[in-house]
Write an enzyme that holds these catalytic residues in place. Sequence first.
Site, PDB file in Angstrom:
ATOM      1  N   ARG A 165       0.826  -1.229   0.000  1.00  0.00           N
ATOM      2  CA  ARG A 165       0.000   0.000   0.000  1.00  0.00           C
ATOM      3  C   ARG A 165       0.858   1.277   0.000  1.00  0.00           C
ATOM      4  NH1 ARG A 165      -2.999  -3.714  -0.768  1.00  0.00           N
ATOM      5  NH2 ARG A 165      -5.126  -3.956  -0.016  1.00  0.00           N
ATOM      6  N   SER A 239     -10.782  -0.834   2.946  1.00  0.00           N
ATOM      7  CA  SER A 239     -10.060  -0.943   4.229  1.00  0.00           C
ATOM      8  C   SER A 239      -9.641   0.453   4.679  1.00  0.00           C
ATOM      9  CB  SER A 239      -8.792  -1.777   4.080  1.00  0.00           C
ATOM     10  OG  SER A 239      -9.088  -3.063   3.628  1.00  0.00           O
ATOM     11  N   GLU A 335      -5.081   3.753   5.936  1.00  0.00           N
ATOM     12  CA  GLU A 335      -4.761   3.566   4.517  1.00  0.00           C
ATOM     13  C   GLU A 335      -5.403   4.669   3.670  1.00  0.00           C
ATOM     14  OE1 GLU A 335      -6.838   1.357   1.308  1.00  0.00           O
ATOM     15  OE2 GLU A 335      -5.685  -0.330   2.121  1.00  0.00           O
TER      16      GLU A 335
HETATM   17  P1  FAD Z   1      -8.961   8.633  -5.394  1.00  0.00           P
HETATM   18  O1  FAD Z   1      -9.655   8.233  -4.142  1.00  0.00           O
HETATM   19  O2  FAD Z   1      -9.669   9.557  -6.332  1.00  0.00           O
HETATM   20  O3  FAD Z   1      -7.543   9.185  -5.054  1.00  0.00           O
HETATM   21  C1  FAD Z   1      -6.696   8.522  -4.136  1.00  0.00           C
HETATM   22  C2  FAD Z   1      -5.376   9.299  -4.000  1.00  0.00           C
HETATM   23  O4  FAD Z   1      -4.661   9.232  -5.222  1.00  0.00           O
HETATM   24  C3  FAD Z   1      -5.591  10.796  -3.734  1.00  0.00           C
HETATM   25  O5  FAD Z   1      -4.525  11.244  -2.931  1.00  0.00           O
HETATM   26  C4  FAD Z   1      -5.513  11.418  -5.115  1.00  0.00           C
HETATM   27  O6  FAD Z   1      -5.104  12.778  -5.103  1.00  0.00           O
HETATM   28  C5  FAD Z   1      -4.467  10.543  -5.776  1.00  0.00           C
HETATM   29  N1  FAD Z   1      -4.663  10.421  -7.228  1.00  0.00           N
HETATM   30  C6  FAD Z   1      -5.713   9.842  -7.855  1.00  0.00           C
HETATM   31  N2  FAD Z   1      -5.518   9.858  -9.188  1.00  0.00           N
HETATM   32  C7  FAD Z   1      -4.319  10.473  -9.396  1.00  0.00           C
HETATM   33  C8  FAD Z   1      -3.572  10.798 -10.565  1.00  0.00           C
HETATM   34  N3  FAD Z   1      -4.001  10.530 -11.800  1.00  0.00           N
HETATM   35  N4  FAD Z   1      -2.374  11.423 -10.399  1.00  0.00           N
HETATM   36  C9  FAD Z   1      -1.913  11.721  -9.157  1.00  0.00           C
HETATM   37  N5  FAD Z   1      -2.595  11.450  -8.026  1.00  0.00           N
HETATM   38  C10 FAD Z   1      -3.779  10.832  -8.145  1.00  0.00           C
HETATM   39  N6  FAD Z   1      -7.740  -0.797  -2.555  1.00  0.00           N
HETATM   40  C11 FAD Z   1      -6.891  -1.840  -2.671  1.00  0.00           C
HETATM   41  O7  FAD Z   1      -5.670  -1.656  -2.800  1.00  0.00           O
HETATM   42  N7  FAD Z   1      -7.359  -3.122  -2.651  1.00  0.00           N
HETATM   43  C12 FAD Z   1      -8.672  -3.416  -2.502  1.00  0.00           C
HETATM   44  O8  FAD Z   1      -9.052  -4.586  -2.496  1.00  0.00           O
HETATM   45  C13 FAD Z   1      -9.586  -2.333  -2.375  1.00  0.00           C
HETATM   46  N8  FAD Z   1     -10.902  -2.551  -2.209  1.00  0.00           N
HETATM   47  C14 FAD Z   1     -11.763  -1.517  -2.067  1.00  0.00           C
HETATM   48  C15 FAD Z   1     -13.140  -1.783  -1.907  1.00  0.00           C
HETATM   49  C16 FAD Z   1     -14.030  -0.749  -1.776  1.00  0.00           C
HETATM   50  C17 FAD Z   1     -15.517  -1.081  -1.603  1.00  0.00           C
HETATM   51  C18 FAD Z   1     -13.595   0.593  -1.832  1.00  0.00           C
HETATM   52  C19 FAD Z   1     -14.577   1.724  -1.748  1.00  0.00           C
HETATM   53  C20 FAD Z   1     -12.238   0.876  -1.985  1.00  0.00           C
HETATM   54  C21 FAD Z   1     -11.317  -0.173  -2.095  1.00  0.00           C
HETATM   55  N9  FAD Z   1      -9.933   0.054  -2.243  1.00  0.00           N
HETATM   56  C22 FAD Z   1      -9.069  -1.004  -2.403  1.00  0.00           C
HETATM   57  C23 FAD Z   1      -9.400   1.436  -2.222  1.00  0.00           C
HETATM   58  C24 FAD Z   1      -9.485   2.155  -3.594  1.00  0.00           C
HETATM   59  O9  FAD Z   1     -10.402   1.531  -4.431  1.00  0.00           O
HETATM   60  C25 FAD Z   1      -8.126   2.207  -4.285  1.00  0.00           C
HETATM   61  O10 FAD Z   1      -7.172   2.863  -3.478  1.00  0.00           O
HETATM   62  C26 FAD Z   1      -8.203   2.935  -5.636  1.00  0.00           C
HETATM   63  O11 FAD Z   1      -7.007   2.754  -6.349  1.00  0.00           O
HETATM   64  C27 FAD Z   1      -8.476   4.435  -5.494  1.00  0.00           C
HETATM   65  O12 FAD Z   1      -8.718   4.937  -6.789  1.00  0.00           O
HETATM   66  P2  FAD Z   1      -9.472   6.312  -7.028  1.00  0.00           P
HETATM   67  O13 FAD Z   1      -9.394   6.611  -8.483  1.00  0.00           O
HETATM   68  O14 FAD Z   1     -10.830   6.249  -6.446  1.00  0.00           O
HETATM   69  O15 FAD Z   1      -8.541   7.289  -6.215  1.00  0.00           O
HETATM   70  N1  EPU Z   2     -11.102 -11.237  10.049  1.00  0.00           N
HETATM   71  C1  EPU Z   2     -11.583 -11.182  11.342  1.00  0.00           C
HETATM   72  N2  EPU Z   2     -12.843 -10.687  11.514  1.00  0.00           N
HETATM   73  C2  EPU Z   2     -13.624 -10.276  10.477  1.00  0.00           C
HETATM   74  C3  EPU Z   2     -13.104 -10.318   9.166  1.00  0.00           C
HETATM   75  C4  EPU Z   2     -11.822 -10.805   8.969  1.00  0.00           C
HETATM   76  O1  EPU Z   2     -10.929 -11.580  12.299  1.00  0.00           O
HETATM   77  O2  EPU Z   2     -14.742  -9.845  10.722  1.00  0.00           O
HETATM   78  C5  EPU Z   2      -9.749 -11.787   9.843  1.00  0.00           C
HETATM   79  C6  EPU Z   2      -9.845 -13.212   9.309  1.00  0.00           C
HETATM   80  O3  EPU Z   2      -8.891 -14.002   9.984  1.00  0.00           O
HETATM   81  C7  EPU Z   2      -9.454 -13.069   7.857  1.00  0.00           C
HETATM   82  C8  EPU Z   2      -8.492 -11.891   7.913  1.00  0.00           C
HETATM   83  O4  EPU Z   2      -9.052 -11.022   8.886  1.00  0.00           O
HETATM   84  O5  EPU Z   2      -8.828 -14.216   7.365  1.00  0.00           O
HETATM   85  C9  EPU Z   2      -8.282 -11.166   6.587  1.00  0.00           C
HETATM   86  O6  EPU Z   2      -9.535 -10.700   6.102  1.00  0.00           O
HETATM   87  P1  EPU Z   2      -9.762 -10.461   4.530  1.00  0.00           P
HETATM   88  O7  EPU Z   2      -9.403 -11.677   3.761  1.00  0.00           O
HETATM   89  O8  EPU Z   2     -11.137  -9.911   4.354  1.00  0.00           O
HETATM   90  O9  EPU Z   2      -8.678  -9.397   4.119  1.00  0.00           O
HETATM   91  P2  EPU Z   2      -8.086  -8.106   4.838  1.00  0.00           P
HETATM   92  O10 EPU Z   2      -6.701  -8.422   5.257  1.00  0.00           O
HETATM   93  O11 EPU Z   2      -9.001  -7.598   5.877  1.00  0.00           O
HETATM   94  C10 EPU Z   2      -6.977  -7.155   2.698  1.00  0.00           C
HETATM   95  C11 EPU Z   2      -6.908  -5.849   1.999  1.00  0.00           C
HETATM   96  C12 EPU Z   2      -8.129  -5.653   1.128  1.00  0.00           C
HETATM   97  C13 EPU Z   2      -8.159  -6.771   0.097  1.00  0.00           C
HETATM   98  C14 EPU Z   2      -8.249  -8.106   0.839  1.00  0.00           C
HETATM   99  C15 EPU Z   2      -8.180  -9.286  -0.100  1.00  0.00           C
HETATM  100  C16 EPU Z   2      -5.580  -4.374   3.371  1.00  0.00           C
HETATM  101  C17 EPU Z   2      -5.574  -3.197   4.271  1.00  0.00           C
HETATM  102  N3  EPU Z   2      -6.784  -4.773   2.944  1.00  0.00           N
HETATM  103  O12 EPU Z   2      -8.063  -7.090   3.613  1.00  0.00           O
HETATM  104  O13 EPU Z   2      -7.973  -4.419   0.438  1.00  0.00           O
HETATM  105  O14 EPU Z   2      -9.270  -6.640  -0.764  1.00  0.00           O
HETATM  106  O15 EPU Z   2      -7.133  -8.212   1.750  1.00  0.00           O
HETATM  107  O16 EPU Z   2      -6.893  -9.424  -0.598  1.00  0.00           O
HETATM  108  O17 EPU Z   2      -4.532  -4.913   3.048  1.00  0.00           O
HETATM  109  C18 EPU Z   2      -8.435  -2.083   0.578  1.00  0.00           C
HETATM  110  O18 EPU Z   2      -7.208  -1.907   0.549  1.00  0.00           O
HETATM  111  O19 EPU Z   2      -9.244  -1.132   0.607  1.00  0.00           O
HETATM  112  C19 EPU Z   2      -8.956  -3.448   0.587  1.00  0.00           C
HETATM  113  C20 EPU Z   2     -10.256  -3.734   0.670  1.00  0.00           C
END
Ligand code: FAD
Ligand code: EPU
Length: 339
Positions: A165, A239, A335
């Site tokens: 991240r 997250s 994050e």
């Molecule tokens: P924004 O929120 O619009 O911007 C994020 C940051 O990047 C800001 O600081 C912005 O200024 C900067 N930025 C954006 N675009 C540019 C650009 N072109 N040039 C320079 N700076 C820029 N993230 C994960 O890593 N893994 C996941 O599994 C994951 N799951 C998610 C699930 C949900 C339901 C949600 C809501 C979010 C999740 N995220 C996850 C977080 C998010 O989706 C990612 O971080 C995504 O890449 C953000 O993209 P955005 O275009 O919305 O960025």
């Molecule tokens: N867990 C609990 N309680 C709960 C849910 C989960 O104890 O209610 C524990 C379980 O042991 C589970 C573990 O947490 O195995 C991990 O949970 P999960 O697989 O849902 O993944 P996470 O570590 O919570 C990360 C990323 C997610 C990404 C998933 C899948 C980060 C900060 N988050 O979540 O990214 O989608 O793994 O790879 O690394 C995001 O960055 O926004 C994001 C959603």
Amino acid sequence: MQIQENISLKAYNTFGIDVKSRYFARFNTTDELFELISDSRLNTTNSRLILGGGSNILFTKDFDGIVLKNELKGIELVNEDDEYYYVKAAAGEVWHSFVLHCIQQNYAGVENLSLIPGNVGATPIQNIGAYGVEIKDVFYSLEAYHIHDKIVQTFYLNDCAFDYRESIFKNKWKDQFIILNVTYQLRKNSKLNTSYGSIQQELDKMGITELSIQNISQAIINIRSSKLPDPKIVGNAGSFFKNPIVSKFKWHVLNEEYKKVPAHSSDQYNYKIAAAWLIEQCNWKGYRKGDAGCNPLQPLVLVNYGNANGKEIYDLSEEIIQSVRNKFGIELEREVNII
Ligand code: FAD
Ligand code: EPU
């Protein structure tokens, strides 16, 4: 190209926080962006926010500057060799649409990153990751505009300092560059990755016997939809915290006391602990105060049930950090970008 004033950002962030931006403009071409950066009306403000899908941002107050909404579009196969396709996507492309495009074309490598909200331009910023894959695994290069020097610079893998991240664009070069496009290196012969979490279980449930990038993508879409709230229904930014990295010693001590602390090896000396577990142990799972809450299915996700403001979500995150610190002596790091 129009510069609007006092625009509500509620529709532009997935938390659904209703704050105003002093100025707001969209750019569809790089020329429009260059014009906006030089606009004399904006010389008075130093604050610029480049906005993609707004899915990794928490606004805690009105934004006293200009929000530049990136709407650069286009996907192009720019090169190929024996092993890879090199596919360039403009920063304003929606990430999941790009993933679906790759799957349709049989470009392998991004299927595990299905259904992550947001745009292409943000994918390198925090090196997005899910289900055993991170952007760094498929990244080839990007082009970014340096706001101060007004030049376009190319960054290759080794220039980006990708980590969990993290990237150079969140640290050393924070707010200095606008990412214009990203080129991904995608496999001709897929290396399917089903080892993470419940992917295999979901594939079995789906009755899949022959693996493909299509059905891995579908399995991941199913898993994600079952536990992550849809921002169109409940505001959130995924997250809210990173999974903390602690020494193996610290993990062993915790495990003695709590048994089966969910974690996996981060490197030779450290473990990455599930922050969701730490938060659940502190009794925050399903907590709600007003419209700010901690998601009942995945407590790592903070939610806005409707009318919470950014400060309320931020204050809740602060309380969670304090309680995890008090109970476990572990510091959670946010994050989400706090603005
Ligand atoms: P924004 O929120 O619009 O911007 C994020 C940051 O990047 C800001 O600081 C912005 O200024 C900067 N930025 C954006 N675009 C540019 C650009 N072109 N040039 C320079 N700076 C820029 N993230 C994960 O890593 N893994 C996941 O599994 C994951 N799951 C998610 C699930 C949900 C339901 C949600 C809501 C979010 C999740 N995220 C996850 C977080 C998010 O989706 C990612 O971080 C995504 O890449 C953000 O993209 P955005 O275009 O919305 O960025
Ligand atoms: N867990 C609990 N309680 C709960 C849910 C989960 O104890 O209610 C524990 C379980 O042991 C589970 C573990 O947490 O195995 C991990 O949970 P999960 O697989 O849902 O993944 P996470 O570590 O919570 C990360 C990323 C997610 C990404 C998933 C899948 C980060 C900060 N988050 O979540 O990214 O989608 O793994 O790879 O690394 C995001 O960055 O926004 C994001 C959603």
